[in-house]
Design a protein around this motif. Structure first.
Motif, PDB file in Angstrom:
ATOM      1  N   VAL A   1      58.467  46.469  51.856  1.00  0.00           N
ATOM      2  CA  VAL A   1      59.148  47.714  52.204  1.00  0.00           C
ATOM      3  C   VAL A   1      59.975  47.497  53.464  1.00  0.00           C
ATOM      4  N   GLN A   2      60.967  48.353  53.651  1.00  0.00           N
ATOM      5  CA  GLN A   2      61.787  48.356  54.854  1.00  0.00           C
ATOM      6  C   GLN A   2      61.629  49.695  55.566  1.00  0.00           C
ATOM      7  N   ILE A   3      61.474  49.640  56.868  1.00  0.00           N
ATOM      8  CA  ILE A   3      61.390  50.863  57.655  1.00  0.00           C
ATOM      9  C   ILE A   3      62.373  50.762  58.815  1.00  0.00           C
ATOM     10  N   GLU A   4      62.732  51.915  59.350  1.00  0.00           N
ATOM     11  CA  GLU A   4      63.631  51.967  60.504  1.00  0.00           C
ATOM     12  C   GLU A   4      62.945  52.685  61.655  1.00  0.00           C
ATOM     13  N   ARG A   5      63.038  52.094  62.815  1.00  0.00           N
ATOM     14  CA  ARG A   5      62.557  52.703  64.044  1.00  0.00           C
ATOM     15  C   ARG A   5      63.695  52.734  65.068  1.00  0.00           C
ATOM     16  N   ARG A   6      63.538  53.578  66.075  1.00  0.00           N
ATOM     17  CA  ARG A   6      64.555  53.701  67.115  1.00  0.00           C
ATOM     18  C   ARG A   6      63.900  53.647  68.498  1.00  0.00           C
ATOM     19  N   PHE A   7      64.551  52.953  69.399  1.00  0.00           N
ATOM     20  CA  PHE A   7      64.128  52.972  70.796  1.00  0.00           C
ATOM     21  C   PHE A   7      65.341  53.248  71.668  1.00  0.00           C
TER      22      PHE A   7
ATOM     23  N   GLY B   1      73.436  55.854  84.592  1.00  0.00           N
ATOM     24  CA  GLY B   1      72.780  57.102  84.257  1.00  0.00           C
ATOM     25  C   GLY B   1      72.778  57.447  82.786  1.00  0.00           C
ATOM     26  N   GLU B   2      73.313  56.597  81.940  1.00  0.00           N
ATOM     27  CA  GLU B   2      73.395  56.883  80.508  1.00  0.00           C
ATOM     28  C   GLU B   2      72.227  56.232  79.758  1.00  0.00           C
ATOM     29  N   THR B   3      72.038  56.705  78.525  1.00  0.00           N
ATOM     30  CA  THR B   3      71.030  56.135  77.627  1.00  0.00           C
ATOM     31  C   THR B   3      71.691  55.733  76.319  1.00  0.00           C
ATOM     32  N   LEU B   4      71.051  54.831  75.612  1.00  0.00           N
ATOM     33  CA  LEU B   4      71.573  54.353  74.331  1.00  0.00           C
ATOM     34  C   LEU B   4      70.430  54.246  73.338  1.00  0.00           C
ATOM     35  N   GLU B   5      70.543  54.931  72.211  1.00  0.00           N
ATOM     36  CA  GLU B   5      69.534  54.859  71.160  1.00  0.00           C
ATOM     37  C   GLU B   5      69.891  53.723  70.201  1.00  0.00           C
ATOM     38  N   ILE B   6      68.934  52.825  69.971  1.00  0.00           N
ATOM     39  CA  ILE B   6      69.184  51.629  69.166  1.00  0.00           C
ATOM     40  C   ILE B   6      68.264  51.654  67.948  1.00  0.00           C
ATOM     41  N   PRO B   7      68.817  51.687  66.733  1.00  0.00           N
ATOM     42  CA  PRO B   7      67.980  51.615  65.534  1.00  0.00           C
ATOM     43  C   PRO B   7      67.585  50.173  65.221  1.00  0.00           C
ATOM     44  N   VAL B   8      66.382  50.016  64.703  1.00  0.00           N
ATOM     45  CA  VAL B   8      65.857  48.692  64.348  1.00  0.00           C
ATOM     46  C   VAL B   8      65.279  48.780  62.939  1.00  0.00           C
ATOM     47  N   THR B   9      65.643  47.822  62.092  1.00  0.00           N
ATOM     48  CA  THR B   9      65.124  47.752  60.726  1.00  0.00           C
ATOM     49  C   THR B   9      64.113  46.622  60.631  1.00  0.00           C
ATOM     50  N   PHE B  10      62.954  46.939  60.072  1.00  0.00           N
ATOM     51  CA  PHE B  10      61.902  45.936  59.884  1.00  0.00           C
ATOM     52  C   PHE B  10      61.652  45.768  58.387  1.00  0.00           C
ATOM     53  N   ASP B  11      61.709  44.511  57.915  1.00  0.00           N
ATOM     54  CA  ASP B  11      61.477  44.173  56.513  1.00  0.00           C
ATOM     55  C   ASP B  11      60.147  43.435  56.412  1.00  0.00           C
ATOM     56  N   SER B  12      59.193  44.022  55.686  1.00  0.00           N
ATOM     57  CA  SER B  12      57.851  43.432  55.590  1.00  0.00           C
ATOM     58  C   SER B  12      57.685  42.509  54.391  1.00  0.00           C
ATOM     59  N   LYS B  13      58.783  42.058  53.806  1.00  0.00           N
ATOM     60  CA  LYS B  13      58.704  41.258  52.579  1.00  0.00           C
ATOM     61  C   LYS B  13      57.907  39.985  52.778  1.00  0.00           C
TER      62      LYS B  13
END
Length: 202
Positions: A63-69, A104-116
């Motif tokens: 499966v693939q999931i997406e997280r953000r930090f 003073g700014e922030t940046l949201e970064i998406p990350v994809t994890f593949d558990s294959k």
């Protein structure tokens, strides 16, 4: 023949030695506690990510999931994300570099994890290499690294349902038969090839 010399310690010397070891242990614990406190104290002038470590829990394989930090820049100058490094190819951040993050700014970064290709307990990390402006020559720290990590337990798609098989002693001309069961979590699978994990004895 080797002789071993034993050192006799009087009761007073034994008490002193035990007290010395106890004092050393206490000193080590104090130093470790101070080290944890210092590292846990985040200065407002140091860039950081939130969350730094995320526990995803249990995941199925394939499966693939997406997280953000979020990367925070609390400093008073631009920071350039010059490089992105990951612990494995299964973890891919969606980020075009180089990229400048203003003060003073922030940046949201998406990350994809593949558990294959993963199974069991895994911890994968994404490291961001940050550079300060070149005109700031008085600052000895020109580059730093911040890191986001995710941990998960990957449930295998196919596994062996059996306890370790013990064969005891086996004669060369008397083969023994044991059985084990393969299980799959979702789909039907075809066994394409079977090969021994250990070759024949020389």
């Amino acid at each position: 023949m080797t002789e071993t010399n034993f050192q006799y310690l009087s009761p007073i010397q034994r008490v002193f030695r035990r007290s010395h070891l106890a004092l050393v242990s206490i000193a080590v614990m104090i130093l470790l506690g101070l080290g944890v406190f210092v590292w846990a104290d985040r200065s407002p002038e140091v860039p950081y990510v939130m969350p730094a470590l995320e526990n995803i829990g249990e995941l199925d394989q394939l499966v693939q999931i997406e997280r953000r930090f979020t990367l925070h820049n609390p400093t008073d100058e631009d920071l350039t994300i010059s490089d992105v490094r990951t612990s494995c190819t299964c973890t891919v951040p969606d980020l075009d570099i180089p990229l400048v993050l203003p003060p003073g700014e922030t940046l949201e970064i998406p990350v994809t994890f593949d558990s294959k290709r993963a199974s069991g307990k895994r911890t994968n990390a994404v490291a961001l290499v940050l550079r300060k402006p070149r005109h700031n020559l008085d600052d000895p720290v020109r580059q730093m690294v911040v890191q986001y990590a995710m941990s998960a337990f990957i449930r295998p798609e196919v596994w062996v349902d059996a306890s370790p098989i013990e064969l005891a002693e086996i004669a060369i001309d008397q083969p023994q038969l044991r059985e084990f069961r393969l299980r799959s979590r979702h789909d039907d699978y075809r066994i394409g090839r079977v090969r021994p994990s250990v070759g024949p004895a020389a």
